[in-house]
Design a protein around this motif. Structure first.
Motif, PDB file in Angstrom:
ATOM      1  N   HIS A  76       0.841  -1.195   0.000  1.00 45.59           N
ATOM      2  CA  HIS A  76       0.000   0.000   0.000  1.00 45.59           C
ATOM      3  C   HIS A  76       0.878   1.247   0.000  1.00 45.59           C
ATOM      4  CE1 HIS A  76      -3.283  -2.704   0.805  1.00 45.59           C
ATOM      5  NE2 HIS A  76      -2.736  -3.086   1.938  1.00 45.59           N
ATOM      6  N   HIS A 113     -10.819   0.605   1.910  1.00 45.09           N
ATOM      7  CA  HIS A 113     -10.925   1.890   1.214  1.00 45.09           C
ATOM      8  C   HIS A 113      -9.638   2.160   0.435  1.00 45.09           C
ATOM      9  CE1 HIS A 113     -14.594   2.793   3.472  1.00 45.09           C
ATOM     10  NE2 HIS A 113     -13.951   2.400   4.562  1.00 45.09           N
ATOM     11  N   PRO A 114      -9.413   1.458  -0.656  1.00 44.24           N
ATOM     12  CA  PRO A 114      -8.166   1.625  -1.413  1.00 44.24           C
ATOM     13  C   PRO A 114      -8.009   3.005  -2.039  1.00 44.24           C
ATOM     14  CG  PRO A 114      -9.722   0.234  -2.612  1.00 44.24           C
ATOM     15  CD  PRO A 114     -10.294   0.425  -1.235  1.00 44.24           C
ATOM     16  N   ASP A 115      -9.100   3.772  -2.114  1.00 48.65           N
ATOM     17  CA  ASP A 115      -9.063   5.099  -2.718  1.00 48.65           C
ATOM     18  C   ASP A 115      -8.634   6.188  -1.754  1.00 48.65           C
ATOM     19  OD1 ASP A 115     -11.548   4.469  -1.408  1.00 48.65           O
ATOM     20  OD2 ASP A 115     -12.366   6.355  -2.182  1.00 48.65           O
ATOM     21  N   ASP A 138      -2.992  -1.745   6.275  1.00 43.67           N
ATOM     22  CA  ASP A 138      -3.548  -2.826   5.465  1.00 43.67           C
ATOM     23  C   ASP A 138      -5.068  -2.889   5.588  1.00 43.67           C
ATOM     24  OD1 ASP A 138      -3.149  -5.234   3.785  1.00 43.67           O
ATOM     25  OD2 ASP A 138      -3.977  -6.254   5.520  1.00 43.67           O
ATOM     26  N   HIS A 164      -6.718   0.167   3.762  1.00 41.01           N
ATOM     27  CA  HIS A 164      -6.668   0.111   2.306  1.00 41.01           C
ATOM     28  C   HIS A 164      -7.371  -1.106   1.722  1.00 41.01           C
ATOM     29  CE1 HIS A 164      -3.219   3.217   1.708  1.00 41.01           C
ATOM     30  NE2 HIS A 164      -4.418   3.769   1.668  1.00 41.01           N
TER      31      HIS A 164
END
Length: 215
Positions: free
Chosen positions: A8, A180-182, A174, A177
């Motif tokens: 990430h 909410h990877p954005d 971890d 993300h």
């Protein structure tokens, strides 16, 4: 400095003054007034970094010497979203930098047994879709509280969100993300791991207790 943590991308604000002040905050001998002062100073520096990419527009301004075409923020000021209670410790410095920013509050506490986030309060501006939302919490530990807060904001149509903390654990990054990877993470440090109680190691202890003198 952008750093890869468990695949990430995280922005670690490695400015020498940030790192110096954070080390002083980590010290168990640092007294309450000094801890608060250092936190206010670091939060202002973190706010500079998270707002670095705000869009600008050009406006015509009459200076005392001449008229000029000059830059101004293109959108409304960001909204700071503080995760109660410890997040309030980051607000003063950030509001010193952007005094016109609006402020929202998300009340969550971590269940001591399950470590899951439990909601007890939520109040944010109505125009979340039109602002950069900067979510602040001193520690990103398990990530459960951060994930829950971000879910609540997205239900209110927040689209541009960043998360700011003093210290993060790889496990928290971890978890955030994965859900909410954005949402980009900005932090002063990524520490080693979580202990069996869910505290960041080496960390700085319970941020809320150290800010408010409740322990």
């Amino acid at each position: 400095m952008e750093k890869t943590v468990a695949n990430h991308k995280v922005t670690v604000v490695d400015h020498p003054l940030v790192q110096h002040k954070l080390t002083l905050m980590r010290d168990t001998e640092t007294a309450l007034p000094e801890f608060r002062r250092l936190l206010r100073e670091i939060s202002l520096l973190l706010a500079y970094e998270v707002t670095r990419h705000l869009e600008l527009k050009t406006v015509s301004v009459e200076t005392p010497v001449a008229r000029a075409e000059l830059p101004l923020l293109a959108q409304q000021e960001p909204c700071f979203i503080t995760i109660l209670r410890a997040g309030n410790g980051l607000l003063d410095g950030m509001l010193d930098l952007i005094p016109a920013a609006s402020v929202g509050h998300v009340g969550l506490y971590r269940d001591p047994k399950s470590l899951e986030a439990v909601e007890y309060y939520y109040k944010v501006p109505r125009d979340m879709a039109e602002r950069l939302a900067i979510v602040v919490d001193p520690m990103l530990a398990t990530g459960h509280t951060a994930v829950a807060a971000l879910e609540m904001l997205k239900r209110d149509n927040a689209k541009d969100i960043s998360f700011v903390c003093l210290v993060a654990a790889p496990e928290g990054i971890d978890a955030l993300h994965q859900a909410h990877p954005d949402v980009p993470v900005f932090t002063a440090a990524v520490d080693d791991h979580l202990n069996e109680k869910g505290y960041i190691v080496p960390g700085l202890g319970d941020a809320g207790d150290r800010i408010f003198g409740t322990k």
